[in-house]
Design a protein around this motif. Structure first.
Motif, PDB file in Angstrom:
ATOM      1  N   ASP A   6      40.933  21.836  45.772  1.00 38.23           N
ATOM      2  CA  ASP A   6      42.013  21.726  44.537  1.00 38.23           C
ATOM      3  C   ASP A   6      41.877  22.713  43.556  1.00 38.23           C
ATOM      4  OD1 ASP A   6      43.694  20.174  45.994  1.00 38.23           O
ATOM      5  OD2 ASP A   6      43.195  18.291  44.871  1.00 38.23           O
ATOM      6  N   ILE A   9      43.220  27.069  42.515  1.00 32.79           N
ATOM      7  CA  ILE A   9      44.029  27.605  41.711  1.00 32.79           C
ATOM      8  C   ILE A   9      43.761  27.462  40.215  1.00 32.79           C
ATOM      9  CG2 ILE A   9      46.655  27.151  40.771  1.00 32.79           C
ATOM     10  CD1 ILE A   9      46.632  28.748  43.377  1.00 32.79           C
ATOM     11  N   PRO A  10      43.170  26.417  39.704  1.00 37.02           N
ATOM     12  CA  PRO A  10      42.566  26.760  38.327  1.00 37.02           C
ATOM     13  C   PRO A  10      41.448  27.559  38.079  1.00 37.02           C
ATOM     14  CG  PRO A  10      42.596  24.294  38.828  1.00 37.02           C
ATOM     15  CD  PRO A  10      43.021  25.488  40.351  1.00 37.02           C
ATOM     16  N   ALA A  13      42.999  31.079  37.809  1.00 34.84           N
ATOM     17  CA  ALA A  13      43.703  31.041  36.428  1.00 34.84           C
ATOM     18  C   ALA A  13      42.660  31.052  35.591  1.00 34.84           C
ATOM     19  CB  ALA A  13      44.733  30.007  36.474  1.00 34.84           C
ATOM     20  N   ASN A  14      41.515  31.007  35.732  1.00 37.40           N
ATOM     21  CA  ASN A  14      39.969  30.879  34.896  1.00 37.40           C
ATOM     22  C   ASN A  14      40.300  29.681  34.000  1.00 37.40           C
ATOM     23  OD1 ASN A  14      38.025  31.822  33.784  1.00 37.40           O
ATOM     24  ND2 ASN A  14      38.922  33.695  32.760  1.00 37.40           N
ATOM     25  N   GLU A  15      40.669  28.722  34.475  1.00 40.35           N
ATOM     26  CA  GLU A  15      40.695  27.247  33.612  1.00 40.35           C
ATOM     27  C   GLU A  15      39.692  26.231  33.899  1.00 40.35           C
ATOM     28  OE1 GLU A  15      44.605  25.779  33.521  1.00 40.35           O
ATOM     29  OE2 GLU A  15      45.652  27.658  33.089  1.00 40.35           O
ATOM     30  N   GLU A  37      41.689  32.296  51.113  1.00 40.50           N
ATOM     31  CA  GLU A  37      42.856  32.049  50.250  1.00 40.50           C
ATOM     32  C   GLU A  37      42.609  32.776  49.086  1.00 40.50           C
ATOM     33  OE1 GLU A  37      45.856  31.041  51.931  1.00 40.50           O
ATOM     34  OE2 GLU A  37      45.780  29.854  50.075  1.00 40.50           O
ATOM     35  N   LEU A  41      44.942  35.760  47.264  1.00 44.90           N
ATOM     36  CA  LEU A  41      45.408  35.268  45.758  1.00 44.90           C
ATOM     37  C   LEU A  41      44.944  35.965  44.539  1.00 44.90           C
ATOM     38  CD1 LEU A  41      46.070  31.412  46.313  1.00 44.90           C
ATOM     39  CD2 LEU A  41      47.709  33.258  46.737  1.00 44.90           C
ATOM     40  N   TRP A  45      46.654  38.198  41.665  1.00 44.18           N
ATOM     41  CA  TRP A  45      46.414  37.688  40.311  1.00 44.18           C
ATOM     42  C   TRP A  45      45.780  39.219  39.469  1.00 44.18           C
ATOM     43  CZ3 TRP A  45      47.283  33.780  36.746  1.00 44.18           C
ATOM     44  CH2 TRP A  45      46.217  33.708  35.690  1.00 44.18           C
TER      45      TRP A  45
END
Ligand SMILES: [Zn+2]
Lengths: 240, 181
Positions: A6, A9-10, A13-15, A37, A41, A45
């Motif tokens: 999970d 994705i963060p 997005a560097n979160e 993936e 992705l 980005w």
């Protein structure tokens, strides 16, 4: 799909918090699904920033950015030295017409180069010591196969110390051990004034500390087979 | 070859060679300027301040570029974007005009985008469904976090995450980065 997955994705997005990020980097090594993936992705980005229209950069920005950086108050002596240098450049700039802006840019560059060389070589913290440009000498191409070569040399004084700053543009590239060497001519004899290598755009800069009382009549720049020349062995490329 | 030169330049910058920083400026200012201008909605004053901070970061911290982690340009733009986001967040905290903020969100198109733009990524982005495009604008160009966007859109975080996933997949497809099957 595991819970760790999970975080993909963060992560892109560097979160993620630093500890989560490190854990995910580990996870990426072992999870083939995430690895695949991620490769796909992150390509998309990293394409995102190119969604812009190219805008002309204002000419004044360079001085404002580099001036700010070198002027920034910090612990090291480099920056106070730089502060003085950028002020000098700004002062000179206000005295020139827009046509000579490029000369100022060259000058600023030369000054920056000198500042660094000064601080690095001597680790000498130049606080509140004025720097004065004594002479500016234009350099011209001396070789017909490279007529575009051009540059400037400056003699700059700080306290009792004089430095020669040489900057040359549009130099032919060098190969292997080849270097450019600066020669100072005085009454028919040539003295070594230092060596440098140009960058990939053919620009090179050199700062050379002049001995006390050292003077010269002319400057010559030759391309030498290696850094060991005592007298010029190669062709002259530029000179005063 | 190009990467090697950039790596070398960055090494010189770490060693405090001023002309190496200037060389980086010459090589990348056009890219950085256009990028930051877009981020700042064409505000030149903010753009200047951010670019000053970007070069200050390159100069004063020991930010080391590691070629094994991707291209130099990606690295440089990641740093630039982080500074943009920090800057805009600080600014938002200062002003706190909720209404104004809301207006901004309603129209993700910005001044720069209204000019003719024909590059590949723009075309690819324009092929995405509106919701995905809006997400990318808010996340990438406006600096909202995934959870902030979830709140704004009143949707679960998981939905936003999977929308980003779809958006990136879609971009990849439209950019023809996909392997030919
Ligand atoms: Zn996984």
């Amino acid at each position: 799909m595991r819970r760790d997955c999970d975080h993909l994705i963060p992560y892109i997005a560097n979160e993620l918090k630093e500890c989560e990020r490190m854990a995910f980097v580990e996870h990426l090594k072992n999870c083939t699904e995430c690895k695949k993936e991620y490769q796909e992705l992150s390509q998309a980005w990293h394409a995102l920033p190119f969604d812009y229209t190219e805008i002309e950069v204002p000419e004044s920005l360079k001085g404002e950015v580099l001036g700010f950086v070198f002027d920034h108050k910090g612990k090291s002596g480099t920056e106070t030295f730089m502060a003085k240098m950028s002020k000098l450049a700004i002062m000179l700039k206000s005295q020139f017409t827009p046509v000579s802006i490029s000369i100022v840019a060259v000058l600023l560059l030369a000054i920056i180069g000198l500042g660094i060389a000064n601080v690095q070589e001597k680790n000498h913290h130049a606080e509140n010591i004025p720097i004065e440009i004594l002479t500016a000498i234009p350099l011209k191409a001396a070789n017909q196969s490279h007529p575009g070569t051009n540059g400037m040399a400056y003699i700059v004084q700080q306290e009792s110390e004089k430095n020669l700053v040489v900057q040359v543009h549009e130099l032919p590239g060098v190969e292997g051990s080849q270097v450019y060497q600066v020669w100072l001519l005085k009454n028919g004899t040539r003295e070594n004034g230092g060596i440098f290598k140009p960058d990939e755009n053919g620009s090179g800069i050199l700062t050379y500390q002049l001995a006390e009382g050292q003077t010269f009549d002319q400057i010559g720049i030759t391309v030498e087979p290696d850094a060991d020349s005592i007298q010029p062995r190669g062709e002259k490329i530029a000179g005063s | 070859m190009k990467e090697k030169y950039d790596t070398e330049l960055m090494r010189l910058v770490n060693e405090k060679h001023g002309h190496a920083l200037e060389e980086l400026y010459n090589r990348y200012i056009k890219l950085i300027y256009s990028f930051v201008m877009k981020f700042c909605n064409g505000n030149e004053e903010k753009t200047k301040e951010i670019i000053q901070l970007v070069f200050l970061r390159l100069w004063t911290t020991n930010s080391h570029y590691d070629p094994s982690q991707g291209s130099f340009v990606n690295w440089l733009l990641t740093i630039t974007r982080n500074i943009c986001i920090d800057y805009l967040r600080k600014e938002k905290r200062k002003t706190q005009h909720h209404q104004e903020e809301h207006e901004e969100i309603a129209d993700p198109a910005n001044v720069i985008e209204q000019r003719v733009n024909t590059n590949d990524i723009t075309k690819a982005k324009n092929k995405l469904p509106t919701a995905q495009r809006k997400l990318i604008d808010l996340l990438y160009w406006k600096g909202y976090s995934l959870s902030e966007i979830a709140k704004l859109e009143q949707e679960p975080l998981g939905t936003i995450k999977s929308r980003l996933h779809q958006a990136l997949k879609g971009l990849r497809k439209h950019l023809e980065l996909e392997d030919i099957k």
